[in-house]
Scaffold this motif. Structure first.
Motif, PDB file in Angstrom:
ATOM      1  N   SER A 374       0.851  -1.185   0.000  1.00  0.00           N
ATOM      2  CA  SER A 374       0.000   0.000   0.000  1.00  0.00           C
ATOM      3  C   SER A 374       0.882   1.229   0.000  1.00  0.00           C
ATOM      4  O   SER A 374       1.739   1.386   0.876  1.00  0.00           O
ATOM      5  N   GLY A 375       0.680   2.069  -1.005  1.00  0.00           N
ATOM      6  CA  GLY A 375       1.409   3.341  -1.021  1.00  0.00           C
ATOM      7  C   GLY A 375       2.797   3.234  -1.602  1.00  0.00           C
ATOM      8  O   GLY A 375       2.987   2.826  -2.750  1.00  0.00           O
ATOM      9  N   TRP A 376       3.801   3.504  -0.765  1.00  0.00           N
ATOM     10  CA  TRP A 376       5.189   3.616  -1.209  1.00  0.00           C
ATOM     11  C   TRP A 376       6.076   2.758  -0.314  1.00  0.00           C
ATOM     12  O   TRP A 376       5.777   2.555   0.860  1.00  0.00           O
ATOM     13  N   GLU A 409       5.632   2.549  -5.889  1.00  0.00           N
ATOM     14  CA  GLU A 409       5.059   3.884  -5.689  1.00  0.00           C
ATOM     15  C   GLU A 409       3.571   3.852  -6.026  1.00  0.00           C
ATOM     16  O   GLU A 409       3.190   3.410  -7.106  1.00  0.00           O
ATOM     17  N   ASN A 410       2.755   4.316  -5.086  1.00  0.00           N
ATOM     18  CA  ASN A 410       1.303   4.371  -5.290  1.00  0.00           C
ATOM     19  C   ASN A 410       0.805   3.036  -5.842  1.00  0.00           C
ATOM     20  O   ASN A 410       0.139   2.966  -6.866  1.00  0.00           O
ATOM     21  N   ALA A 437       1.192   9.599   2.974  1.00  0.00           N
ATOM     22  CA  ALA A 437       0.917  10.570   1.916  1.00  0.00           C
ATOM     23  C   ALA A 437       0.024  11.700   2.416  1.00  0.00           C
ATOM     24  O   ALA A 437       0.064  12.811   1.902  1.00  0.00           O
ATOM     25  N   LYS A 466       5.276  12.734  -2.593  1.00  0.00           N
ATOM     26  CA  LYS A 466       4.575  11.535  -3.051  1.00  0.00           C
ATOM     27  C   LYS A 466       3.406  11.860  -3.981  1.00  0.00           C
ATOM     28  O   LYS A 466       3.049  11.051  -4.836  1.00  0.00           O
ATOM     29  N   VAL A 467       2.770  13.012  -3.791  1.00  0.00           N
ATOM     30  CA  VAL A 467       1.575  13.329  -4.577  1.00  0.00           C
ATOM     31  C   VAL A 467       1.744  14.680  -5.261  1.00  0.00           C
ATOM     32  O   VAL A 467       2.500  15.539  -4.807  1.00  0.00           O
ATOM     33  N   CYS A 472      -3.993  15.280  -7.898  1.00  0.00           N
ATOM     34  CA  CYS A 472      -4.660  14.411  -6.931  1.00  0.00           C
ATOM     35  C   CYS A 472      -5.913  15.096  -6.399  1.00  0.00           C
ATOM     36  O   CYS A 472      -6.092  16.311  -6.545  1.00  0.00           O
ATOM     37  N   VAL A 541      -5.020   9.184  -5.369  1.00  0.00           N
ATOM     38  CA  VAL A 541      -3.960   9.262  -6.373  1.00  0.00           C
ATOM     39  C   VAL A 541      -4.249   8.174  -7.401  1.00  0.00           C
ATOM     40  O   VAL A 541      -4.102   6.988  -7.103  1.00  0.00           O
ATOM     41  N   ASN A 544      -6.176   4.825  -6.405  1.00  0.00           N
ATOM     42  CA  ASN A 544      -5.969   4.456  -5.016  1.00  0.00           C
ATOM     43  C   ASN A 544      -6.302   5.611  -4.078  1.00  0.00           C
ATOM     44  O   ASN A 544      -6.084   6.777  -4.416  1.00  0.00           O
ATOM     45  N   TYR A 546      -5.702   6.998  -0.049  1.00  0.00           N
ATOM     46  CA  TYR A 546      -4.946   6.849   1.183  1.00  0.00           C
ATOM     47  C   TYR A 546      -5.560   7.744   2.251  1.00  0.00           C
ATOM     48  O   TYR A 546      -6.090   8.817   1.955  1.00  0.00           O
TER      49      TYR A 546
END
Length: 565
Positions: A374-376, A409-410, A437, A466-467, A472, A541, A544, A546
């Motif tokens: 999940s995520g990064w 990533e993402n 994020a 990250k975003v 986003c 993003v 996805n 978060y």
């Protein structure tokens, strides 16, 4: 913005219908003792012969029956079109009953056996098996040393003539372990029919019921199914109608034509469960059991219990992992949260190193394993031996070393693609980036003005490393604690039912790495200043979403906190 009104709940009433199977008419005759002939894997009775050239593999699987505890692996060579099968001849002037003991060879594969006339391929049992599919000879239990074999009787009386027990060439079938065929001859058709009727009635005359219940789950089960599986003799496995979702966030299921007087294990599957980034306790997607009597059961409720997935799969401690052996399956399966795809070939099986006894997962060319993330962050796979560049992890090729590390990533999954035979996985480790994020910054009061009444601001912060703030979507979910429910965390799916979505349109401060913003709930009535309100920041993003931590406060508590600063 007006404060939320409490969302109402709609209770769904499910109608229950009992379906009774018509009784089979037959003349009541006391069965005489017949003469039995038995065929098994190692001690063939001369009454039986093999039809065609056989290449069956003898095995050592054990089962509980009277004659022999080893079996034949019956696959395509049991199909008469090969040719193949086990031939027997009913003596002139006699009438026979055919019985079979067998088990399923692989967990997700089925196989059907039939009895055909050796001359014209006629199936005397076809009429009853079409009317009552539960009379088909097809095992549900997976063969192993702790499981008794399943007992079947072909639904017909066989007069004098030549017959073949073979695989049903009209079914898409795989393999079974066949342990025993037993043919018993009687002097009259009435004697044989009495034996057959006792067996058929024990299956078809059981009352059929409707089972329904409510499921509590944090993962979406909509349009999934509930499977009721049983080992009770004469009962059968049943799959429910598509699962529906209630307004209170729970789910309903209804399963019809369930046989009464049986013990059922209940499991649930859905696309969201398969793709979930969490694993269920005891590596089960959901499991409960209940005993069904002869009446409908309307309270078969259960919960899909989840725990956060471990970021480490250490297969060296193989005793802690349930055994599996997936190879050439038709569907993707979930193992301990990992999505295992061997639909195009390959293998994924638990095992141990013969020299050291240390556990590992054996994989072969074509296997694909999706690792939930999940995520990064980063994923590292450790192997029992060096891997070449034909094996990749998230696009990173092996480099003749025992590890591959890939960044993500993402992402929701990182795929490990196996490019050679006998690649052994020892460990998979996910290392998430510790910086979220989006995160919660706390609360403050909104100044009371002539246009805007009492209000609370909830702060959020985006991580701009990250975003992209311009592409986003971010904001804050806000709801009443009494509506959201104790211990529940809001998600985008809850908007419009238990919470509202206050999208980010402005910001407070911005640096190269972070952007702070606020969402305000205003016009809170004076009578609701002690009402508990919850808020949770989010950022979308791509596909996805978060979330930051969920916070709970009242207007008066927020005012007190500001005054104490």
């Amino acid at each position: 913005m007006k404060i939320l009104k409490k969302a109402g709940a709609v209770l769904l009433a499910l109608a229950m219908i009992a379906v009774m199977i018509p009784q089979l008419g037959s003349k009541v005759v006391k069965a005489a003792a017949g003469t039995s002939y038995v065929y098994n894997a190692q001690t063939k009775n001369g009454y039986f012969t093999e039809a065609g050239t056989q290449t069956w593999q003898k095995g050592g699987e054990t089962a509980d029956f009277s004659a022999e505890a080893s079996g034949l692996k019956c696959g395509s060579t049991m199909d008469k079109t090969k040719p193949g099968g086990i031939k027997f001849t009913v003596t002139s002037g006699k009438y026979a009953i055919v019985e079979v003991n067998m088990n399923r060879k692989k967990e997700l594969e089925t196989c059907y056996l039939v009895v055909e006339n050796a001359t014209n391929s006629e199936r005397l049992a076809e009429s009853l098996t079409n009317q009552y599919p539960e009379l088909q000879i097809s095992p549900t239990k997976l063969a192993n040393s702790a499981v008794n074999s399943e007992y079947f009787m072909s639904a017909a009386v066989y007069p004098a003539g030549d017959y073949i027990v073979c695989r049903d060439k009209n079914q898409t079938a795989k393999e079974v372990w066949l342990y025993q065929i037993k043919v018993t001859e009687y002097d009259s058709s009435e004697e044989a029919q009495a034996v057959l009727d006792t067996y058929v009635n024990s299956i078809t005359q059981k009352p059929k019921c409707t089972v329904s219940g409510k499921i509590t789950s944090e993962v979406d089960l909509t349009n999934g199914t509930v499977s009721l599986t049983t080992t009770t003799e004469g009962a059968k496995n049943v799959t429910s109608e598509p699962i529906t979702k209630n307004e209170d966030g729970t789910y309903n299921y209804v399963a019809n034509d369930v046989i009464g007087n049986a013990v059922y294990n209940v499991t649930v599957t859905s696309q969201a469960l398969t793709e979930a980034k969490k694993t269920v306790k005891s590596a089960e997607l959901a499991k409960t059991s209940f005993t069904l009597t002869n009446t409908n059961k309307t309270d078969a409720d259960f919960t899909v219990s989840y725990k956060d997935i471990t970021n480490i799969w250490d297969f060296s401690t193989i005793a802690d992992w349930s055994a599996c052996g997936y190879e050439n399956l038709k569907e993707v399966v979930t193992y301990k949260g990992l999505l295992v795809d061997v639909t195009s070939g390959g293998k994924f099986a638990t095992g141990t190193d013969n020299n050291t006894g240390v556990g590992r997962i054996q994989t072969n060319t074509g296997a694909k394993i999706k690792i939930p993330v999940s995520g990064w962050g980063t994923v590292t796979c450790t192997f029992d031996g060096n891997v070449a560049d034909t094996t990749t992890l998230g696009g990173v090729k092996g480099n003749s070393t025992k590890t591959i590390t890939a960044n993500y990533e993402n992402a929701e999954y990182v795929e490990l693609s196996i490019g050679a035979k006998n690649i052994y996985i020892k460990k998979i480790e996910v290392t998430p980036d510790a910086t979220p994020a989006v995160k919660q910054l706390g609360t403050s009061i909104r100044v009371n003005t002539a246009d805007w009444g009492n209000g609370i601001r909830f702060g959020g912060q985006l991580d701009l490393t990250k975003v992209n703030k311009d592409t986003c979507e971010s904001g804050t979910l806000i709801g009443l604690a009494s509506t959201v429910g104790d211990g529940n965390e809001m998600t985008i799916d809850d908007v419009g039912t238990t919470c509202i979505n206050v999208k980010r349109t402005t910001y407070i401060t911005e640096t190269e790495t972070a952007l702070e913003y606020a969402a305000a709930l205003i016009n809170i009535p004076d009578t609701a200043l002690d009402t508990l309100i919850v808020a949770r920041p989010y950022v979308k993003v791509g596909g996805n979403t978060y979330y930051g931590d969920q916070i709970a406060t009242t207007y008066n508590n927020a005012t007190q906190a500001v005054n104490q600063q």
